[in-house]
Design a protein around this motif. Structure first.
Motif, PDB file in Angstrom:
ATOM      1  N   GLU A 141      -3.471  -4.542   4.101  1.00 27.57           N
ATOM      2  CA  GLU A 141      -3.821  -3.832   2.870  1.00 27.57           C
ATOM      3  C   GLU A 141      -4.365  -2.435   3.152  1.00 27.57           C
ATOM      4  O   GLU A 141      -4.011  -1.465   2.481  1.00 27.57           O
ATOM      5  N   LYS A 197      -1.688   0.369   3.945  1.00 32.08           N
ATOM      6  CA  LYS A 197      -0.620   0.692   2.992  1.00 32.08           C
ATOM      7  C   LYS A 197      -0.545   2.200   2.717  1.00 32.08           C
ATOM      8  O   LYS A 197       0.543   2.772   2.628  1.00 32.08           O
ATOM      9  N   TYR A 238       4.756  -0.644  -3.601  1.00 30.87           N
ATOM     10  CA  TYR A 238       3.449  -0.606  -2.936  1.00 30.87           C
ATOM     11  C   TYR A 238       2.775  -1.964  -3.064  1.00 30.87           C
ATOM     12  O   TYR A 238       2.086  -2.425  -2.154  1.00 30.87           O
ATOM     13  N   GLU A 239       3.000  -2.587  -4.214  1.00 31.01           N
ATOM     14  CA  GLU A 239       2.569  -3.962  -4.458  1.00 31.01           C
ATOM     15  C   GLU A 239       3.737  -4.708  -5.087  1.00 31.01           C
ATOM     16  O   GLU A 239       4.505  -4.123  -5.865  1.00 31.01           O
ATOM     17  N   PHE A 267       6.201  -3.230   0.599  1.00 33.95           N
ATOM     18  CA  PHE A 267       5.060  -3.452   1.490  1.00 33.95           C
ATOM     19  C   PHE A 267       4.624  -4.906   1.351  1.00 33.95           C
ATOM     20  O   PHE A 267       4.277  -5.360   0.252  1.00 33.95           O
ATOM     21  N   THR A 284       1.988  -7.736   2.602  1.00 37.04           N
ATOM     22  CA  THR A 284       0.780  -8.141   3.307  1.00 37.04           C
ATOM     23  C   THR A 284       0.928  -9.617   3.700  1.00 37.04           C
ATOM     24  O   THR A 284       1.818 -10.313   3.193  1.00 37.04           O
TER      25      THR A 284
END
Length: 380
Positions: free
Chosen positions: A228, A231, A319-320, A347, A349
């Motif tokens: 996180e 990013k 990004y999320e 991205f 995580t």
């Protein structure tokens, strides 16, 4: 099949040619003749499939010779979930109506801006494109009347129901004349939508356009395993390393969109956030700059992505991740359009990995993954 074979008049054929429309999309081939015949429509088609023109063109033709009504009594009502989509749909009515023998006045109304200019602009309007809340305000202020509506369009009906507009929409339905043409367009057909179909549509022509798999195949997808806290550096690295000039970045919240845009600007990358908490003026300016190519990065949320329609957008970055696999496909589908390739980056995580596997399975395509630990993100 040319547009002329669908029953459209020369004035609209000319407008289509001026806008570089060579032949109709699948939904346009089916919807235009049916709407010209005043049939109700249930159209299931993804954003970017040409559905707006599929109802705008025949509605403009049907209004020819049928526009006389009392002032502030509109003939056509188009309901949409967002301000951006309202402005976009109204623009399509304006562009295609330019050459018509009988001029059609269209207007978009929505919240977030002063209601008074909209009330004044409603003089002589034939086609009203509206978000539900602002429409109800205008009706309650006697600025517009819905008793003479000939045609009702619900655009992005799936999103409108998901966003909690159901109660407002039922209130609007109660204001409308029972005899009218109903055109409902949605990206998906959910159980909620089935109920709405029974409430609104009468013996509809059902048009279901399967999403073109080739669209996804045109998109080059890469996923990056990343923590996180890294990013931000990874986002800046990708933008700079790939010399990206026009990038659409998706976040899951307005707060995160602001945060990401702020950090990009602090690191010398021209960026702006666009979300529901921004003023309408700020949102319009950001979207206009992005479409013109004078804004390098636009950071937004899923809700506002519905108003972003750019034919040759080269880069999308998640990004999320979104909650829904369908929203993921919708996001990356902002690129790889009009038979032009595009790049989509996601991205991931450690907490996202299981969800991303589900998204890939639903999409029917596995994404190449890269470990960002192998990238030099120092000083980015």
């Amino acid at each position: 099949m040319p547009f002329s074979a669908l029953g459209l008049p020369p004035s609209l054929i000319q407008a289509l040619a001026e806008q570089k429309y060579s032949e109709p999309y699948p939904i346009q081939k089916e919807a235009i003749p049916a709407i010209l015949k005043r049939r109700d429509i249930l159209g299931i088609a993804q954003t970017g499939s040409g559905k707006t023109a599929s109802y705008v063109l025949p509605i403009l033709q049907n209004l020819q010779g049928n526009t006389a009504s009392k002032n502030r009594h509109v003939k056509v009502l188009v309901l949409v979930p967002t301000r951006e989509l309202a402005a976009q749909v109204r623009e399509v009515f304006y562009v295609f109506g330019t050459n018509l023998p009988q001029k059609i006045k269209s207007l978009a109304v929505y919240g977030g801006v002063s209601i008074n200019p909209q009330m004044m602009a409603l003089q002589g309007v034939n086609v009203l494109v509206a978000t539900p809340g602002r429409l109800i305000e205008l009706v309650e202020s006697n600025a517009v009347h819905l008793s003479e509506i000939d045609t009702l369009v619900l655009d992005e009906a799936d999103k409108m129901l998901n966003l909690g507009f159901k109660e407002e929409m039922q209130k609007i339905f109660a204001m409308l004349p029972k005899k009218r043409q109903n055109l409902l367009f949605s990206a998906t057909l959910s159980e909620d939508l089935e109920g709405l179909k029974q409430l609104v549509l009468r013996d509809p022509v059902v048009i279901k356009i399967e999403e073109e798999k080739n669209n996804i195949d045109l998109i080059s997808q890469l996923g990056y395993f990343v923590s996180e806290e890294k990013k931000g550096p990874l986002l800046r690295y990708l933008i700079k390393h790939n010399a990206m000039k026009q990038v659409l970045v998706f976040t899951s919240s307005s707060y995160k969109a602001d945060n990401v845009a702020d950090k990009l600007r602090k690191n010398g990358i021209d960026a702006s956030a666009m979300h529901g908490k921004k003023s309408q003026e700020a949102r319009t300016e950001a979207l206009s700059r992005f479409k013109k190519g004078t804004l390098r990065v636009l950071v937004t949320t899923d809700l506002l992505s519905r108003g972003i329609d750019i034919k040759f957008l080269p880069h999308v970055i998640n990004y999320e991740l979104p909650r829904s696999p369908k929203d993921y496909i919708h996001r990356i589908g902002r690129t790889g359009r009009a038979e032009s390739p595009g790049d989509a980056f996601s991205f991931i995580t450690p907490e996202d990995q299981h969800h991303f596997k589900i998204i890939q399975k639903k999409m029917g395509k596995w994404v190449t993954m890269i470990d960002s630990e192998g990238l030099d993100l120092q000083g980015i």
